[in-house]
Design a protein around this motif. Structure first.
Motif, PDB file in Angstrom:
ATOM      1  N   UNK A  17       0.807  -1.222   0.000  1.00 43.20           N
ATOM      2  CA  UNK A  17       0.000   0.000   0.000  1.00 43.20           C
ATOM      3  C   UNK A  17       0.842   1.274   0.000  1.00 43.20           C
ATOM      4  N   UNK A  18       2.085   1.188   0.441  1.00 40.47           N
ATOM      5  CA  UNK A  18       2.925   2.379   0.595  1.00 40.47           C
ATOM      6  C   UNK A  18       3.297   2.986  -0.753  1.00 40.47           C
ATOM      7  N   UNK A  19       3.565   4.271  -0.710  1.00 39.59           N
ATOM      8  CA  UNK A  19       4.017   4.972  -1.914  1.00 39.59           C
ATOM      9  C   UNK A  19       5.472   4.638  -2.204  1.00 39.59           C
ATOM     10  N   UNK A  20       6.281   4.574  -1.143  1.00 36.74           N
ATOM     11  CA  UNK A  20       7.688   4.174  -1.265  1.00 36.74           C
ATOM     12  C   UNK A  20       8.041   3.245  -0.113  1.00 36.74           C
ATOM     13  N   UNK A  21       9.032   2.377  -0.369  1.00 40.45           N
ATOM     14  CA  UNK A  21       9.558   1.502   0.667  1.00 40.45           C
ATOM     15  C   UNK A  21      11.079   1.635   0.643  1.00 40.45           C
ATOM     16  N   UNK A  22      11.654   1.916   1.808  1.00 46.03           N
ATOM     17  CA  UNK A  22      13.100   2.092   1.927  1.00 46.03           C
ATOM     18  C   UNK A  22      13.654   1.035   2.880  1.00 46.03           C
ATOM     19  N   UNK A  23      14.684   0.314   2.441  1.00 49.77           N
ATOM     20  CA  UNK A  23      15.356  -0.615   3.352  1.00 49.77           C
ATOM     21  C   UNK A  23      16.797  -0.182   3.539  1.00 49.77           C
ATOM     22  N   UNK A  24      17.307  -0.424   4.722  1.00 48.57           N
ATOM     23  CA  UNK A  24      18.688  -0.112   5.043  1.00 48.57           C
ATOM     24  C   UNK A  24      19.408  -1.388   5.446  1.00 48.57           C
ATOM     25  N   UNK A  25      20.573  -1.630   4.825  1.00 51.24           N
ATOM     26  CA  UNK A  25      21.394  -2.783   5.190  1.00 51.24           C
ATOM     27  C   UNK A  25      20.576  -4.078   5.046  1.00 51.24           C
TER      28      UNK A  25
END
Length: 219
Positions: free
Chosen positions: A129-137
């Protein structure tokens, strides 16, 4: 004469709906972008706080900016890998709608976290559902575990690239990049590079002027 009254009534009704629509659009435009950080136990400080700082600082350079908050599995206090204690704002059962989902790396992203069905289901639903998804490491492992990265380009912590490729062969794993942007997914190497992807997303969403302002504020 009666016919004219009926037409006028329809026009008034149409005008009323138009005014309501305008107010709704204005109200929507003034809504902040909701940015939810998944804060699992033993989350790493750098992956959590670098993008948190960047996204929070948008409120000083644009209105309404981003509203940032943390989400844990049960809403109870967590301890970061470096022993900071954090009281999350929400649990995965009561978190509000999320426009930008951020998945920082945590100690067990490569093993026991992947076996948590509740976590997997929540990430799948929220990321979809999100507009963007950010993952770190190693947060990329949590996202890839949902299948949403299949056929997408992505990256993770440099020394974990081989393990990532082995676990998720359908992901087009990249290495040697600070971060990779494919569709609505942004995956980062993490660590100090966590600032890079966060600043990039600010520029993408709000433009260079806001990004420069946030950058100056954080030196």
């Amino acid at each position: 004469r009666g016919h004219l009254v009926r037409i006028t009534g329809r026009r008034l009704l149409a005008c009323s709906f138009f005014v309501i629509l305008i107010f709704a659009l204005v109200a929507q435009a003034e809504e902040p972008m909701h940015v939810g950080f998944l804060a699992l136990d033993h989350v790493y400080n750098s992956e959590l706080m670098a993008p948190y700082d960047v996204f929070h600082h948008t409120v000083f350079h644009t209105k309404p900016g981003m509203k940032v908050f943390t989400v844990s599995l049960d809403g109870k206090q967590i301890t970061t890998y470096e022993a900071l204690r954090i009281s999350p704002d929400y649990s995965i059962t009561n978190a509000p709608a999320i426009d930008v989902l951020v998945i920082p790396s945590a100690e067990h992203n490569m093993d026991s976290d992947l076996k948590n069905a509740s976590l997997k289901n929540w990430v799948t639903s929220t990321a979809t559902k999100a507009r963007y998804v950010v993952t770190l490491c190693d947060g990329a492992f949590i996202l890839a575990n949902t299948g949403l990265l299949n056929g997408k380009k992505a990256t993770t912590f440099p020394s974990d690239v081989a393990a990532f490729r082995k676990l998720f062969p359908q992901v087009l794993t990249q290495e040697g990049y600070s971060f990779v942007h494919d569709g609505k997914f942004l995956t980062s190497q993490g660590g100090a590079r966590s600032y890079d992807v966060a600043m990039y997303l600010i520029d993408l969403m709000y433009g260079e002027k806001v990004a420069v302002g946030v950058g100056k504020g954080l030196v």
